[in-house]
Scaffold this motif. Structure first.
Motif, mmCIF file in Angstrom:
data_model
loop_
_atom_site.group_PDB
_atom_site.id
_atom_site.type_symbol
_atom_site.label_atom_id
_atom_site.label_comp_id
_atom_site.label_asym_id
_atom_site.label_seq_id
_atom_site.Cartn_x
_atom_site.Cartn_y
_atom_site.Cartn_z
ATOM 1 N N GLU A 88 -55.799 9.444 -35.783
ATOM 2 C CA GLU A 88 -56.018 9.082 -34.383
ATOM 3 C C GLU A 88 -55.079 9.839 -33.451
ATOM 4 N N GLU A 89 -53.825 10.033 -33.895
ATOM 5 C CA GLU A 89 -52.854 10.773 -33.083
ATOM 6 C C GLU A 89 -53.294 12.224 -32.931
ATOM 7 N N LYS A 90 -53.747 12.813 -34.031
ATOM 8 C CA LYS A 90 -54.154 14.218 -34.004
ATOM 9 C C LYS A 90 -55.397 14.396 -33.133
ATOM 10 N N ILE A 91 -56.345 13.474 -33.271
ATOM 11 C CA ILE A 91 -57.564 13.538 -32.462
ATOM 12 C C ILE A 91 -57.223 13.427 -30.980
ATOM 13 N N ALA A 92 -56.328 12.494 -30.643
ATOM 14 C CA ALA A 92 -55.936 12.323 -29.243
ATOM 15 C C ALA A 92 -55.310 13.597 -28.694
ATOM 16 N N ALA A 93 -54.467 14.250 -29.501
ATOM 17 C CA ALA A 93 -53.833 15.492 -29.051
ATOM 18 C C ALA A 93 -54.857 16.596 -28.844
ATOM 19 N N LEU A 94 -55.777 16.739 -29.791
ATOM 20 C CA LEU A 94 -56.795 17.792 -29.677
ATOM 21 C C LEU A 94 -57.726 17.531 -28.506
#
Length: 229
Positions: A88-94
């Motif tokens: 979820e953190e990576k998706i939010a950043a991307l």
């Protein structure tokens, strides 16, 4: 990369900045540094780096807030460096505009490869209507896909998926972005539909010698590998 880059390091850990500085300057790049988000924003505005390496866990503000504020006025490539491993953190950043991410601890060779990948997109006009990645060749104007000189027959949906990945060549494309750009975010389309179509694309590419061009970032999305011919 043929010319040195200026790379901004925004991380509150001096040891990490020192490691990054040593690795990057060893490749003849220049580095500028900031230990918190506020100073990082000033650093990027004043020094105008070619690439930003941004930690999410900053002491004064979350790295995602820094990224959001950067994207208000610059499209400089940003690679997230983080200990956070949740999809979820990576998706939010991307989805907020990051170009890539790498999880601590990391190998400096992998980081340098990620930097090379984002730098290929510093001048996107150079791609034009044609993209080549290893044996894969995509003619966007003619909507023709070939590999090793042989045509790859794709359905319209398969072509749209590959086209989306190719337009972000070397960059992770989240599943939500693919669903939006290929199907318009239709509520009846699921991750399972996407996986089925990707499996079909991979099978068709595999028989033409393109085994590993479409890479999976577990729980996050997919990328078309930036492989040279």
């Amino acid at each position: 990369m043929t010319a040195p880059l200026t790379i901004a390091l925004i991380d509150d850990e001096p040891a990490i900045r020192r490691l990054l500085r040593t690795a990057l300057e060893g490749e003849h790049h220049r580095t500028v540094e900031a230990g918190n988000g506020a100073d990082g924003l000033i650093c990027v505005a004043q020094r105008q780096p070619d690439v930003v390496l941004l930690d999410l866990g900053l002491p004064d503000m979350d790295g995602l807030e820094v990224l959001d504020r950067l994207r208000e006025w610059t499209d400089v490539p940003v690679i997230i460096i983080t200990v956070r491993d949740e999809p979820e953190e990576k998706i939010a950043a991307l989805d907020s505009g990051a170009d890539d991410f790498i999880t601590k601890p990391f190998h400096t060779g992998e980081l340098l490869a990620r930097i090379r990948s984002v730098c290929k997109r510093l001048h996107p006009a150079e791609q034009g209507a044609l993209l080549e990645a290893g044996p894969l060749r995509i003619d966007f104007l003619g909507r023709v896909v070939s590999a090793g000189g042989h045509p790859v027959e794709l359905t319209p949906t398969e072509y749209r998926i590959l086209q989306t990945l190719a337009r972000h060549h070397g960059k992770i494309v989240t599943k939500s972005t693919l669903l939006q750009q290929v199907w318009g975010g239709a509520g009846t389309t699921t991750d399972e539909h996407l996986r089925v179509h990707l499996a079909a694309i991979r099978k068709k590419l595999r028989v033409r010698g393109c085994d590993d061009l479409i890479q999976t970032e577990t729980g996050v999305g997919y990328r078309l590998a930036a492989r040279k011919s």
